[in-house]
Design a protein around this motif. Structure first.
Motif, mmCIF file in Angstrom:
data_model
loop_
_atom_site.group_PDB
_atom_site.id
_atom_site.type_symbol
_atom_site.label_atom_id
_atom_site.label_comp_id
_atom_site.label_asym_id
_atom_site.label_seq_id
_atom_site.Cartn_x
_atom_site.Cartn_y
_atom_site.Cartn_z
ATOM 1 N N ALA A 208 0.942 -1.161 -0.027
ATOM 2 C CA ALA A 208 -0.030 0.084 -0.004
ATOM 3 C C ALA A 208 0.913 1.175 0.184
ATOM 4 C CB ALA A 208 -1.109 -0.230 1.285
ATOM 5 N N GLU A 209 1.974 1.153 0.389
ATOM 6 C CA GLU A 209 3.047 2.373 0.590
ATOM 7 C C GLU A 209 3.798 2.356 -0.655
ATOM 8 O OE1 GLU A 209 2.772 4.460 2.938
ATOM 9 O OE2 GLU A 209 1.383 3.495 4.251
ATOM 10 N N ILE A 210 4.406 1.212 -1.310
ATOM 11 C CA ILE A 210 5.096 1.209 -2.312
ATOM 12 C C ILE A 210 4.534 1.627 -3.580
ATOM 13 C CG2 ILE A 210 6.795 -0.337 -3.649
ATOM 14 C CD1 ILE A 210 7.526 -1.627 -0.631
ATOM 15 N N ASP A 211 3.492 0.744 -3.743
ATOM 16 C CA ASP A 211 2.633 0.779 -5.192
ATOM 17 C C ASP A 211 2.563 2.207 -5.711
ATOM 18 O OD1 ASP A 211 3.052 -2.203 -5.147
ATOM 19 O OD2 ASP A 211 0.932 -2.433 -4.614
ATOM 20 N N PRO A 212 1.922 3.161 -5.006
ATOM 21 C CA PRO A 212 1.737 4.527 -5.559
ATOM 22 C C PRO A 212 2.953 5.277 -5.958
ATOM 23 C CG PRO A 212 0.545 4.236 -3.531
ATOM 24 C CD PRO A 212 1.678 3.113 -3.578
ATOM 25 N N LEU A 213 4.270 4.627 -5.284
ATOM 26 C CA LEU A 213 5.454 5.411 -5.700
ATOM 27 C C LEU A 213 6.044 4.807 -6.884
ATOM 28 C CD1 LEU A 213 6.865 5.393 -2.048
ATOM 29 C CD2 LEU A 213 5.638 7.184 -3.255
ATOM 30 N N VAL A 214 5.690 3.745 -7.393
ATOM 31 C CA VAL A 214 6.176 3.154 -8.842
ATOM 32 C C VAL A 214 5.387 3.733 -10.066
ATOM 33 C CG1 VAL A 214 6.747 1.031 -9.974
ATOM 34 C CG2 VAL A 214 6.515 0.918 -7.370
ATOM 35 N N PRO A 215 6.259 4.440 -10.664
ATOM 36 C CA PRO A 215 5.612 5.011 -11.752
ATOM 37 C C PRO A 215 4.736 3.982 -12.753
ATOM 38 C CG PRO A 215 7.692 5.793 -11.833
ATOM 39 C CD PRO A 215 7.700 4.557 -10.879
#
Length: 245
Positions: A208-215
């Protein structure tokens, strides 16, 4: 088998330093941001043992303690699917940093450093897997040494690792930096591109934290470039947190 005098001195110093350090007056709460440049400049002169794509869009740093049951739970149950989904795909650069809460933590990180960069993660992982064996022993030196033998250590190399003052000072410096600069309050603590995540996390919570940060247009690098060299194994190989002191 008891700790010899030199081992006793250095490990007693570790225990004393931890008990005296306490908790930083400036404590980071869940979700607080820590300056990423500061996070990527660890104190103490120890080299980060990086797993994954050096150019990954997300950097995850974990401060861990080998005696922490929540750290062991993460590494024994969550780490492998996390590695498969994020590290191996080039999305995450993952760094485990030492946070020695006591003398046993210090001993294990000293052994991991002595094993060398390619074997560092295998040593740490092995001690997490065997935590119940040595962590509960009334003869911890014997129990830790027994595991170390499986990892290729001899009595001579084992004792040399535990009395390495330079590495010990580096481990202490990283603990103090985590407390004083980053506001760490316990282990495990994760920093996801600088965002503080306190306590053990599930794969879903990390996603939930990582996915939004991956283009959205992220393309994984070629397999040969995506990962750091695999560890040359020396031997076959709960949302809570342990307090920092």
């Amino acid at each position: 088998m008891k700790f010899n005098r030199r081992e006793t001195i250095i490990l007693a110093a570790a225990a004393s330093a931890v008990s005296l350090s306490g908790i930083s007056a400036s404590q980071a709460a869940e979700g607080d941001m820590v300056d990423q440049a500061a996070l990527m400049a660890p104190a103490g002169g120890l080299t980060d043992k990086v797993e994954g794509n050096a150019e990954a869009p997300v950097t995850v740093i974990e401060y861990a303690s080998p005696t922490c049951p929540h750290c062991a739970s993460f590494h024994n149950t969550v780490y492998e699917p996390f590695k498969e989904q994020y590290i191996d795909t080039g999305k995450v650069k993952f760094i485990v940093r030492p946070f020695a809460r006591n003398a046993l933590d210090a001993a294990i990180f000293l052994l991991a450093e002595a094993a060398g960069e390619e074997n560092y993660h295998n040593v740490v992982a092995t001690y997490f897997k065997t935590q119940n064996e040595w962590g509960m022993s009334d003869k911890p030196r014997d129990a830790i040494y027994s595991v170390a033998q499986q990892l290729g250590f001899t009595e001579e190399s084992f004792s040399a690792a535990l009395t390495n003052q330079e590495v010990f000072a580096g481990i202490e410096a990283q603990r103090e930096q985590a407390l004083d600069e980053f506001g760490l309050t316990g282990t495990p603590t994760f920093y996801v591109n600088g965002k503080t995540l306190s306590g053990g996390k599930t794969l879903e919570q990390l996603a939930a934290e990582i996915d939004p940060l991956v283009p959205a247009d992220f393309v994984a690098p070629a397999a040969a470039d995506a990962m750091a060299p695999a560890a040359d194994a020396m031997a076959p190989a709960a949302d809570a947190m342990a307090p920092a002191n």
